[in-house]
Scaffold this motif. Structure first.
Motif, PDB file in Angstrom:
ATOM      1  N   ASN A  67     -28.206  41.855 -24.675  1.00 32.98           N
ATOM      2  CA  ASN A  67     -28.435  42.395 -26.018  1.00 32.98           C
ATOM      3  C   ASN A  67     -28.224  41.256 -27.019  1.00 32.98           C
ATOM      4  OD1 ASN A  67     -28.516  43.811 -28.435  1.00 32.98           O
ATOM      5  ND2 ASN A  67     -26.814  45.178 -27.960  1.00 32.98           N
ATOM      6  N   PRO A  68     -29.222  40.365 -27.160  1.00 34.44           N
ATOM      7  CA  PRO A  68     -29.015  39.146 -27.960  1.00 34.44           C
ATOM      8  C   PRO A  68     -28.739  39.399 -29.437  1.00 34.44           C
ATOM      9  CG  PRO A  68     -31.322  39.390 -27.312  1.00 34.44           C
ATOM     10  CD  PRO A  68     -30.558  40.419 -26.550  1.00 34.44           C
ATOM     11  N   ASP A  69     -29.251  40.468 -29.998  1.00 34.59           N
ATOM     12  CA  ASP A  69     -29.125  40.680 -31.439  1.00 34.59           C
ATOM     13  C   ASP A  69     -27.716  41.072 -31.858  1.00 34.59           C
ATOM     14  OD1 ASP A  69     -31.744  40.063 -32.144  1.00 34.59           O
ATOM     15  OD2 ASP A  69     -32.436  42.057 -31.562  1.00 34.59           O
ATOM     16  N   ARG A  70     -26.969  41.731 -30.982  1.00 33.16           N
ATOM     17  CA  ARG A  70     -25.630  42.192 -31.390  1.00 33.16           C
ATOM     18  C   ARG A  70     -24.717  41.016 -31.704  1.00 33.16           C
ATOM     19  NH1 ARG A  70     -21.966  46.146 -31.910  1.00 33.16           N
ATOM     20  NH2 ARG A  70     -19.845  45.762 -31.164  1.00 33.16           N
ATOM     21  N   ILE A  71     -24.804  39.960 -30.940  1.00 33.90           N
ATOM     22  CA  ILE A  71     -23.921  38.816 -31.150  1.00 33.90           C
ATOM     23  C   ILE A  71     -24.244  38.112 -32.464  1.00 33.90           C
ATOM     24  CG2 ILE A  71     -23.109  36.637 -30.177  1.00 33.90           C
ATOM     25  CD1 ILE A  71     -22.407  39.024 -28.454  1.00 33.90           C
ATOM     26  N   THR A  72     -25.535  37.983 -32.764  1.00 37.64           N
ATOM     27  CA  THR A  72     -25.944  37.161 -33.913  1.00 37.64           C
ATOM     28  C   THR A  72     -26.050  37.940 -35.216  1.00 37.64           C
ATOM     29  OG1 THR A  72     -28.253  37.506 -33.255  1.00 37.64           O
ATOM     30  CG2 THR A  72     -27.180  35.512 -32.468  1.00 37.64           C
ATOM     31  N   ASN A  73     -26.281  39.259 -35.158  1.00 40.20           N
ATOM     32  CA  ASN A  73     -26.577  40.009 -36.378  1.00 40.20           C
ATOM     33  C   ASN A  73     -25.519  41.026 -36.772  1.00 40.20           C
ATOM     34  OD1 ASN A  73     -29.039  38.678 -36.623  1.00 40.20           O
ATOM     35  ND2 ASN A  73     -30.136  40.204 -35.419  1.00 40.20           N
ATOM     36  N   ARG A  74     -24.432  41.154 -36.013  1.00 41.15           N
ATOM     37  CA  ARG A  74     -23.402  42.127 -36.372  1.00 41.15           C
ATOM     38  C   ARG A  74     -22.591  41.605 -37.558  1.00 41.15           C
ATOM     39  NH1 ARG A  74     -18.439  42.204 -32.116  1.00 41.15           N
ATOM     40  NH2 ARG A  74     -17.873  43.820 -33.616  1.00 41.15           N
ATOM     41  N   ARG A  75     -21.884  42.525 -38.228  1.00 39.74           N
ATOM     42  CA  ARG A  75     -21.031  42.144 -39.342  1.00 39.74           C
ATOM     43  C   ARG A  75     -19.887  41.265 -38.837  1.00 39.74           C
ATOM     44  NH1 ARG A  75     -19.711  46.874 -40.664  1.00 39.74           N
ATOM     45  NH2 ARG A  75     -21.149  47.225 -42.374  1.00 39.74           N
ATOM     46  N   PRO A  76     -19.575  40.141 -39.512  1.00 38.16           N
ATOM     47  CA  PRO A  76     -18.469  39.292 -39.060  1.00 38.16           C
ATOM     48  C   PRO A  76     -17.155  40.071 -39.070  1.00 38.16           C
ATOM     49  CG  PRO A  76     -19.801  38.164 -40.712  1.00 38.16           C
ATOM     50  CD  PRO A  76     -20.266  39.591 -40.690  1.00 38.16           C
ATOM     51  N   PRO A  77     -16.356  39.963 -37.992  1.00 31.40           N
ATOM     52  CA  PRO A  77     -15.081  40.692 -37.953  1.00 31.40           C
ATOM     53  C   PRO A  77     -14.069  40.124 -38.933  1.00 31.40           C
ATOM     54  CG  PRO A  77     -15.298  39.252 -36.048  1.00 31.40           C
ATOM     55  CD  PRO A  77     -16.610  39.208 -36.769  1.00 31.40           C
ATOM     56  N   GLU A  78     -13.101  40.969 -39.315  1.00 31.92           N
ATOM     57  CA  GLU A  78     -12.033  40.533 -40.209  1.00 31.92           C
ATOM     58  C   GLU A  78     -11.043  39.632 -39.470  1.00 31.92           C
ATOM     59  OE1 GLU A  78     -10.113  43.506 -42.740  1.00 31.92           O
ATOM     60  OE2 GLU A  78     -11.622  44.939 -42.075  1.00 31.92           O
ATOM     61  N   ASP A  79     -10.265  38.894 -40.218  1.00 38.45           N
ATOM     62  CA  ASP A  79      -9.197  38.072 -39.670  1.00 38.45           C
ATOM     63  C   ASP A  79      -7.934  38.932 -39.599  1.00 38.45           C
ATOM     64  OD1 ASP A  79      -7.725  35.972 -38.730  1.00 38.45           O
ATOM     65  OD2 ASP A  79      -7.378  35.075 -40.706  1.00 38.45           O
ATOM     66  N   LEU A  80      -7.571  39.386 -38.404  1.00 38.01           N
ATOM     67  CA  LEU A  80      -6.486  40.345 -38.228  1.00 38.01           C
ATOM     68  C   LEU A  80      -5.402  39.712 -37.365  1.00 38.01           C
ATOM     69  CD1 LEU A  80      -8.886  43.327 -37.534  1.00 38.01           C
ATOM     70  CD2 LEU A  80      -7.652  42.888 -39.660  1.00 38.01           C
ATOM     71  N   VAL A  81      -4.157  39.744 -37.827  1.00 35.92           N
ATOM     72  CA  VAL A  81      -3.097  38.984 -37.167  1.00 35.92           C
ATOM     73  C   VAL A  81      -1.940  39.847 -36.668  1.00 35.92           C
ATOM     74  CG1 VAL A  81      -3.621  36.874 -38.435  1.00 35.92           C
ATOM     75  CG2 VAL A  81      -1.979  38.497 -39.400  1.00 35.92           C
ATOM     76  N   SER A  82      -1.921  41.140 -37.008  1.00 36.89           N
ATOM     77  CA  SER A  82      -0.847  42.026 -36.570  1.00 36.89           C
ATOM     78  C   SER A  82      -1.442  43.372 -36.205  1.00 36.89           C
ATOM     79  CB  SER A  82       0.184  42.211 -37.690  1.00 36.89           C
ATOM     80  OG  SER A  82       1.030  43.321 -37.426  1.00 36.89           O
ATOM     81  N   ILE A  83      -0.922  43.996 -35.133  1.00 35.90           N
ATOM     82  CA  ILE A  83      -1.536  45.266 -34.732  1.00 35.90           C
ATOM     83  C   ILE A  83      -1.165  46.405 -35.680  1.00 35.90           C
ATOM     84  CG2 ILE A  83      -1.430  44.502 -32.320  1.00 35.90           C
ATOM     85  CD1 ILE A  83       0.331  47.037 -31.854  1.00 35.90           C
ATOM     86  N   ASN A  84      -0.195  46.186 -36.556  1.00 32.56           N
ATOM     87  CA  ASN A  84       0.153  47.197 -37.562  1.00 32.56           C
ATOM     88  C   ASN A  84      -0.173  46.723 -38.980  1.00 32.56           C
ATOM     89  OD1 ASN A  84       1.307  49.181 -35.749  1.00 32.56           O
ATOM     90  ND2 ASN A  84       2.982  47.742 -35.444  1.00 32.56           N
ATOM     91  N   GLN A  85      -1.120  45.795 -39.077  1.00 33.89           N
ATOM     92  CA  GLN A  85      -1.496  45.240 -40.376  1.00 33.89           C
ATOM     93  C   GLN A  85      -1.917  46.342 -41.337  1.00 33.89           C
ATOM     94  OE1 GLN A  85      -3.562  41.544 -39.935  1.00 33.89           O
ATOM     95  NE2 GLN A  85      -4.782  41.834 -41.785  1.00 33.89           N
ATOM     96  N   LYS A  86      -1.453  46.259 -42.572  1.00 27.49           N
ATOM     97  CA  LYS A  86      -1.726  47.304 -43.551  1.00 27.49           C
ATOM     98  C   LYS A  86      -3.197  47.320 -43.951  1.00 27.49           C
ATOM     99  CE  LYS A  86       2.905  47.572 -45.586  1.00 27.49           C
ATOM    100  NZ  LYS A  86       3.709  47.438 -46.829  1.00 27.49           N
TER     101      LYS A  86
END
Length: 357
Positions: A67-86
């Motif tokens: 599925n080549p398009d999912r890697i290149t065209n998806r929304r960039p993920p957030e920078d998340l550093v804690s599993i309980n991040q507010k």
């Protein structure tokens, strides 16, 4: 957010499911028809185009999809550093989506009007990929609550197809948005983890051992006392949340974990699914991870054995050994750290239950 509302009750629940039964529940009809309508309106970041699919040779029957398009065209993920991040209201969240992305509200008859939403995933992984967003206006961070987990299981009960799947990525386990959501989609391959034997650990908790990604397993075996069974799953999730352990969850139809596959007719095993299996994997953190093998970001789907790659060379070269090593490296150290504490967790639950009996 004004939209149609799907209302249900316990009378609409289905526990048994059969691969040979191609009929759809009412929810599935609504979900698929609405998703197709959204597709025609060009709301997606790309047209879902899985160009090739294969089952990798070997013991674990990993399903590989190109599925080549999912890697290149998806929304960039957030920078998340804690599993309980507010929750961060200034970042992307599901209150900011276009109203056209909303498929419908979904509520039990006794709680009509609540803002639990099903929305399209505009970067679809597979057929009818959508997301369940509990209490969207409450702006909950990506941390499972007991009511949201119950609702996810109820959505599974409202389907008939064993190919319908639900999953959850915690923060630091490749969740891409810090706003509480579950993934829902169809994977039409019969998967090993629907029927694989597991070992009893303690109380209602089992362990998946004969698989590269060792993890914890529960079953929902009743539409009468399912909330009690879900509380046991949540007990483990809550422990991971307290201890900052990243985790992925996969909910699928399956066979009862305590049934002997030796005594089950192969034809029945290949067709009937009589429980809902819930897999919970403790894993290493994805926070700050720079290099990912084959551009595979291992999360809920990959742990279950559903692998998506972006180009033909990867599709041709990935082997079972490559995937197995990736999954072992992802979970082994964390699994071994939490193994005894999880035993203690459910042994203490047994003691409490005996004390109140």
């Amino acid at each position: 957010m004004a939209c149609e509302e799907f209302i249900y009750s316990d009378d609409n629940f289905n526990l048994m499911s059969f691969w040979s039964d191609k009929t759809q529940s009412y929810l599935e009809q609504i979900l698929q028809d609405t998703w197709e309508e959204k597709l025609k309106k060009n709301l997606f970041r790309y047209k879902l185009n899985i160009t090739q699919t294969k089952v990798l040779p070997g013991k674990y029957k990993f399903v590989l999809k190109l599925n080549p398009d999912r890697i290149t065209n998806r929304r960039p993920p957030e920078d998340l550093v804690s599993i309980n991040q507010k929750f961060d209201p200034s970042g992307f969240n599901f209150t900011k989506i276009s109203p056209n992305e909303i498929m419908f509200k979904i509520n039990k008859k006794i709680s009509k009007g609540h803002d639990d939403l099903v929305i399209v995933n505009v970067s679809p992984l597979d057929n009818y990929h959508c997301m369940f967003i509990p209490s969207v206006s409450q702006c909950l961070n990506q941390v499972i609550t007991l009511p949201s987990l119950c609702k996810a299981i109820e959505i599974m009960f409202l389907t008939k197809s064993p190919s319908f799947r639900i999953g959850f990525n915690s923060l630091c386990a490749f969740a891409s948005v810090n706003h509480l959501h579950f993934h829902c989609y169809y994977l039409t391959n019969k998967m090993l983890l629907e029927t694989i034997p597991v070992k009893h650990l303690a109380g209602p908790c089992y362990v998946l051992l004969d698989y590269p990604a060792r993890g914890f397993v529960f079953q929902i075996s009743s539409v009468q006392n399912y909330i009690q069974q879900i509380r046991s799953v949540f007990r483990l999730i809550e422990y991971f949340q307290r201890c900052q352990v990243p985790h992925n969850i996969y909910i699928t139809r399956g066979v009862a974990v305590d049934s002997s596959t030796d005594g089950v007719n192969c034809q029945v095993l290949n067709n009937m699914r009589d429980v809902i299996r819930v897999y919970v994997w403790a894993r290493s953190s994805s926070a700050g991870l720079k290099r990912v093998l084959y551009n595979i970001k291992p999360a809920l789907c990959e742990l279950f054995g559903h692998i998506t790659v972006k180009d033909q060379s990867e599709f041709d070269s990935v082997t079972e050994e490559v995937i197995s090593n990736m999954l072992r490296n992802l979970v082994t150290e964390t699994f071994e750290k939490v193994y005894q504490p999880v035993i203690n967790l459910f042994e203490s639950q047994d003691s409490q239950n005996l004390g109140t009996a």
